[in-house]
Design a protein around this motif. Structure first.
Motif, mmCIF file in Angstrom:
data_model
loop_
_atom_site.group_PDB
_atom_site.id
_atom_site.type_symbol
_atom_site.label_atom_id
_atom_site.label_comp_id
_atom_site.label_asym_id
_atom_site.label_seq_id
_atom_site.Cartn_x
_atom_site.Cartn_y
_atom_site.Cartn_z
ATOM 1 N N LEU A 224 -13.835 14.914 -19.438
ATOM 2 C CA LEU A 224 -15.740 15.264 -19.485
ATOM 3 C C LEU A 224 -16.187 14.283 -20.471
ATOM 4 O O LEU A 224 -17.293 14.078 -21.136
ATOM 5 C CB LEU A 224 -16.595 16.412 -19.405
ATOM 6 C CG LEU A 224 -16.183 17.063 -18.204
ATOM 7 C CD1 LEU A 224 -16.522 18.620 -18.038
ATOM 8 C CD2 LEU A 224 -17.427 16.258 -17.013
ATOM 9 N N PHE A 225 -15.662 14.472 -21.575
ATOM 10 C CA PHE A 225 -16.016 14.047 -23.466
ATOM 11 C C PHE A 225 -15.564 12.702 -22.946
ATOM 12 O O PHE A 225 -16.714 12.253 -23.457
ATOM 13 C CB PHE A 225 -15.013 14.120 -24.298
ATOM 14 C CG PHE A 225 -14.868 14.291 -25.665
ATOM 15 C CD1 PHE A 225 -16.418 14.301 -26.613
ATOM 16 C CD2 PHE A 225 -14.221 12.985 -26.236
ATOM 17 C CE1 PHE A 225 -16.374 14.098 -27.703
ATOM 18 C CE2 PHE A 225 -14.454 12.309 -27.320
ATOM 19 C CZ PHE A 225 -15.214 13.187 -28.267
ATOM 20 N N PHE A 226 -15.228 11.880 -22.688
ATOM 21 C CA PHE A 226 -14.975 10.475 -21.727
ATOM 22 C C PHE A 226 -16.076 9.916 -21.361
ATOM 23 O O PHE A 226 -16.795 9.174 -21.945
ATOM 24 C CB PHE A 226 -13.579 10.216 -21.730
ATOM 25 C CG PHE A 226 -13.698 8.885 -21.474
ATOM 26 C CD1 PHE A 226 -13.139 7.573 -22.709
ATOM 27 C CD2 PHE A 226 -13.624 8.306 -19.905
ATOM 28 C CE1 PHE A 226 -12.737 5.733 -22.131
ATOM 29 C CE2 PHE A 226 -14.152 6.989 -19.295
ATOM 30 C CZ PHE A 226 -13.497 6.260 -20.553
ATOM 31 N N VAL A 227 -16.448 10.815 -20.492
ATOM 32 C CA VAL A 227 -17.718 10.127 -19.314
ATOM 33 C C VAL A 227 -18.278 10.409 -20.683
ATOM 34 O O VAL A 227 -19.893 9.752 -19.798
ATOM 35 C CB VAL A 227 -17.567 11.171 -18.166
ATOM 36 C CG1 VAL A 227 -18.821 10.922 -17.187
ATOM 37 C CG2 VAL A 227 -16.392 10.660 -17.305
ATOM 38 N N ILE A 228 -19.061 11.781 -20.448
ATOM 39 C CA ILE A 228 -20.542 11.965 -21.320
ATOM 40 C C ILE A 228 -20.440 10.852 -22.118
ATOM 41 O O ILE A 228 -21.695 10.864 -23.048
ATOM 42 C CB ILE A 228 -20.894 13.276 -22.344
ATOM 43 C CG1 ILE A 228 -20.660 14.123 -20.100
ATOM 44 C CG2 ILE A 228 -21.673 14.119 -23.006
ATOM 45 C CD1 ILE A 228 -20.467 15.938 -21.014
ATOM 46 N N LEU A 229 -19.481 10.639 -23.365
ATOM 47 C CA LEU A 229 -19.772 9.262 -24.566
ATOM 48 C C LEU A 229 -20.098 8.268 -23.859
ATOM 49 O O LEU A 229 -20.617 7.376 -24.340
ATOM 50 C CB LEU A 229 -18.558 9.699 -25.149
ATOM 51 C CG LEU A 229 -18.117 9.151 -26.608
ATOM 52 C CD1 LEU A 229 -19.439 10.134 -27.562
ATOM 53 C CD2 LEU A 229 -17.027 9.513 -27.488
ATOM 54 N N ALA A 230 -18.797 7.230 -23.486
ATOM 55 C CA ALA A 230 -18.805 6.190 -22.643
ATOM 56 C C ALA A 230 -19.991 5.685 -21.661
ATOM 57 O O ALA A 230 -20.647 4.924 -22.021
ATOM 58 C CB ALA A 230 -17.648 6.294 -22.523
ATOM 59 N N PHE B 265 -14.614 8.880 -14.353
ATOM 60 C CA PHE B 265 -13.946 9.712 -14.488
ATOM 61 C C PHE B 265 -12.747 9.413 -13.553
ATOM 62 O O PHE B 265 -11.404 11.161 -13.734
ATOM 63 C CB PHE B 265 -14.468 10.615 -12.640
ATOM 64 C CG PHE B 265 -15.587 12.071 -13.639
ATOM 65 C CD1 PHE B 265 -14.934 12.971 -14.221
ATOM 66 C CD2 PHE B 265 -16.783 12.156 -12.845
ATOM 67 C CE1 PHE B 265 -15.934 14.137 -14.714
ATOM 68 C CE2 PHE B 265 -18.301 13.152 -14.289
ATOM 69 C CZ PHE B 265 -17.520 13.688 -14.692
ATOM 70 N N GLN B 266 -12.477 8.596 -13.533
ATOM 71 C CA GLN B 266 -10.941 8.011 -12.430
ATOM 72 C C GLN B 266 -10.731 7.906 -13.838
ATOM 73 O O GLN B 266 -9.333 6.792 -13.971
ATOM 74 C CB GLN B 266 -11.216 6.871 -11.849
ATOM 75 C CG GLN B 266 -11.668 7.826 -10.266
ATOM 76 C CD GLN B 266 -12.487 7.316 -8.926
ATOM 77 O OE1 GLN B 266 -11.758 5.919 -9.050
ATOM 78 N NE2 GLN B 266 -13.275 6.914 -8.805
ATOM 79 N N LEU B 267 -10.859 7.597 -14.868
ATOM 80 C CA LEU B 267 -10.098 7.458 -16.379
ATOM 81 C C LEU B 267 -8.688 7.403 -16.063
ATOM 82 O O LEU B 267 -8.233 8.546 -15.930
ATOM 83 C CB LEU B 267 -10.242 7.839 -17.718
ATOM 84 C CG LEU B 267 -9.768 8.429 -19.304
ATOM 85 C CD1 LEU B 267 -9.954 6.113 -19.474
ATOM 86 C CD2 LEU B 267 -10.024 8.793 -19.750
ATOM 87 N N PHE B 268 -7.991 6.578 -16.391
ATOM 88 C CA PHE B 268 -5.926 6.698 -15.841
ATOM 89 C C PHE B 268 -5.385 5.480 -16.672
ATOM 90 O O PHE B 268 -4.716 5.802 -17.963
ATOM 91 C CB PHE B 268 -5.420 6.394 -14.676
ATOM 92 C CG PHE B 268 -4.654 6.981 -14.356
ATOM 93 C CD1 PHE B 268 -3.454 7.739 -14.594
ATOM 94 C CD2 PHE B 268 -3.468 5.127 -14.065
ATOM 95 C CE1 PHE B 268 -2.730 7.282 -14.143
ATOM 96 C CE2 PHE B 268 -1.912 4.953 -14.573
ATOM 97 C CZ PHE B 268 -1.605 6.100 -14.429
ATOM 98 N N ALA B 269 -5.367 4.287 -16.115
ATOM 99 C CA ALA B 269 -4.834 3.382 -17.397
ATOM 100 C C ALA B 269 -4.406 3.136 -19.358
ATOM 101 O O ALA B 269 -4.078 2.831 -19.289
ATOM 102 C CB ALA B 269 -5.676 1.816 -16.598
ATOM 103 N N LEU C 49 -5.417 13.261 -22.248
ATOM 104 C CA LEU C 49 -4.783 13.227 -20.924
ATOM 105 C C LEU C 49 -6.921 13.571 -20.363
ATOM 106 O O LEU C 49 -7.790 14.239 -20.407
ATOM 107 C CB LEU C 49 -4.003 14.861 -20.797
ATOM 108 C CG LEU C 49 -3.635 14.972 -19.371
ATOM 109 C CD1 LEU C 49 -2.430 14.084 -19.344
ATOM 110 C CD2 LEU C 49 -3.389 16.777 -19.326
ATOM 111 N N SER C 50 -6.188 12.510 -18.751
ATOM 112 C CA SER C 50 -6.969 12.301 -18.370
ATOM 113 C C SER C 50 -7.294 13.322 -16.740
ATOM 114 O O SER C 50 -5.651 13.766 -16.549
ATOM 115 C CB SER C 50 -7.561 11.162 -18.157
ATOM 116 O OG SER C 50 -6.529 10.909 -17.277
#
Lengths: 269, 294
Positions: free
Chosen positions: B75-81, B228-232, B247-248
């Motif tokens: 969520l942090f990643f999505v809301i920021l990026a 939301f599919q952050l992985f690689a 960790l996603s």
């Protein structure tokens, strides 16, 4: 004055955007340890191809390269055929439930691919396809986005054209092969490009179903190499160059189609 | 055009529909079923070893601190990026659309380059750019007297570092869509506004932004779904660390499913991800509808 400022800003941003690639290429041409210095080198002090040599001889990157190439070509060809046939049918055939089926397909595009991965893995395992090319090709046989793109494009082909061909005695297949496909060439090139790059760049699925170094595609091989060679930036950069160069060449050759494809997808709404 | 020929229909539609049905819809339904079982490594050899356990995977998930961490990080990643990359894209598109700019093609190409390149390869490059001692970023920041930061090793900075890299990687894509959207705005709107003496900012507020609402909705949704599919990125750059700060959800799903073979549990994670993406799409559509009618 305003103009100078604008150009300056655009140029600096462009340089910053491309800097990682520049450094990647530069470091890939350095000898071991020469990229791990402070201050960072932007040009190799001594240019060498030793990293590429290691990659292709000791690490067998050539087989990874061919895995990537063959799989990308295979998936592109097959999916283009399946998608274009279905796209044509959705654009020009009349059958009951067509709109419902199409809506169902479109709305299922929101389901993330990760949801399908576990059962798909189990299915492929039962079929004995894990660690084979089939494991990559099968999930890529057809895709909804591709069908959608071709349908949208084929809708603009006038029905009268197909009617007159039919009056002249053309079969459905001849209409598809001789009229639809040639007229759809731009969208087919766009889609081929999307599929090729998508398959080449894909990571998670190949990571799951390819289990052996000789079967790995370049991204998986590269990720695997990263685990062992964390301290060899020069070697890793050479691997990145080998992975990136083909997609950049393909993209540069056909960029017009790629950009148009994005715009089509984006403006549809 | 009349065409009710069943044979032709089966030949043309059949292959694609069969492939999508067997290798997409059936897996989706199976994943849903599996998420209610205790499918694990023992079931891998013999599927009948899996038993139905009702909602236990889901209830367990809600008590699993690691899942909450993964959810929070994602969520942090999505809301920021997400918003950041949309803003950068719009900004770049507007600059490139300015009338006085020449060589648009070259600038556009430069900004677009990261989009087509292989994520794994550029993640590796950025891993070295973020290197605490030899990395380019610390070197550049050194000119501004910023002390070296261990970007990927510091729990506070690891996720923002991944955000920066992702925005760099993706903004070109949305930029292209925004350029198309900007070109679709009739130029006489701006001409009329200029004649009436509207400032640049006023034109931006009352013409550009409202006219771009559909484009922005489309862009925010596809960007959100992708992010939301952050992985690689964490897989290559941090392996989910430090202290699980990167960790996603997808990474957690991958670990549970394909490393520990807890497939029932992993399927439940996948469905929670699907639900969140679905919810996010609905919320964004709702907000933008409101904006449009406001």
């Amino acid at each position: 004055m305003k103009k100078v400022f604008l150009y300056l800003f655009l140029s600096v941003s462009a340089i910053l955007t491309l800097a990682p690639f520049f450094w990647m290429i530069s470091a890939s041409l350095m000898a071991d340890g020469h990229a791990s210095v402070y201050p960072p080198r932007f040009f190799p002090d001594v240019t060498t191809l030793i990293q590429f040599q290691t990659l292709f001889t000791r690490l067998n990157a050539l087989s990874n390269f061919f895995n990537s190439l063959i799989l990308s070509l295979l998936v592109t060809t097959v999916s283009l055929l399946f998608n274009s046939m279905a796209g044509y049918a959705f654009a020009k055939f009349r059958f009951s439930g067509k709109d419902k089926l199409f809506t169902l397909l479109l709305s299922s595009m929101i389901i993330p691919a990760q949801v399908t991965m576990l059962p798909l893995f189990l299915m492929l395992k039962e079929m004995g396809f894990i660690n084979t090319y089939m494991a990559i090709v099968i999930p890529g046989l057809a895709n909804i986005f591709g069908i959608f793109m071709i349908r949208q494009y084929a809708l603009s082909i006038p029905d009268s054209l197909l009617e007159s061909a039919r009056i002249d005695g053309a079969t459905d297949f001849q209409i598809y092969w001789k009229i639809i496909l040639p007229l759809c060439t731009p969208i087919l090139v766009t889609l081929a490009l999307f599929t090729f790059l998508g398959t080449w760049n894909d990571f998670l699925w190949p990571l799951i179903v390819l289990t052996d170094n000789s079967m790995y595609t370049l991204p998986v091989a590269l990720a695997n190499l990263m685990g062992e060679h964390t301290k060899d930036p020069e070697l890793m950069m050479a691997g990145s160059v080998v992975t990136i160069i083909p997609v950049v060449i393909v993209f540069l050759a056909l960029q017009k189609y790629y950009i148009k494809g994005i715009m089509m997808g984006g403006v549809k709404e | 055009m009349k065409n009710n020929n069943l044979k032709a229909l089966i030949i043309f539609l059949g292959p694609a529909m069969l492939a999508i049905f067997v290798f997409f819809f059936i897996p989706v339904i199976s994943a849903f079923v599996i998420s209610f079982t205790d499918f694990d490594i023992y079931s891998l050899g013999n599927f009948s070893n899996a038993r139905f356990i009702g909602l236990r995977n889901y209830t367990q998930l809600f008590e699993d601190p690691l899942f909450w961490t993964a959810l929070q990080n994602t969520l942090f990643f999505v809301i920021l990026a997400g918003p950041l990359s949309v803003c950068v894209s719009l900004f770049a598109a507007m600059l490139l659309n300015a009338k006085l700019v020449k060589f648009k093609g070259i600038f556009r190409l430069s900004y677009f380059m990261p989009v087509v390149t292989t994520l794994i390869a550029v993640a590796i490059v950025w891993r070295f750019i973020y290197h605490p001692r030899f990395g380019l970023l610390n070197y550049l920041l050194g000119f501004f007297h910023v002390n070296p930061v261990d970007w990927l090793g510091d729990p506070f900075w690891a996720m923002p570092a991944i955000v920066l890299m992702s925005v760099w990687k993706n903004f070109g894509y949305n930029m292209i869509i925004f350029i198309a959207g900007l070109n679709n705005i009739p130029s006489d709107l701006y001409e009329a506004a200029t004649i009436e003496g509207a400032s640049w900012w006023q034109q931006f507020r009352s013409i550009t932004l409202p006219m771009l609402v559909p484009t922005t909705l489309f862009i925010s949704i596809i960007t959100m779904i992708g992010y939301f599919q952050l992985f690689a990125e964490p897989y290559i750059m941090t392996q989910g660390g430090p202290l699980n700060k990167t960790l996603s959800i997808v990474q957690y799903m991958y670990q549970e499913g394909f490393r520990w073979w807890n497939m029932g549990y992993s399927a439940a994670i996948a469905f929670v991800l699907f639900f969140i993406i679905f919810l996010g799409t609905v919320i964004q559509t709702f907000i933008q509808k409101k904006l449009k009618h406001a």
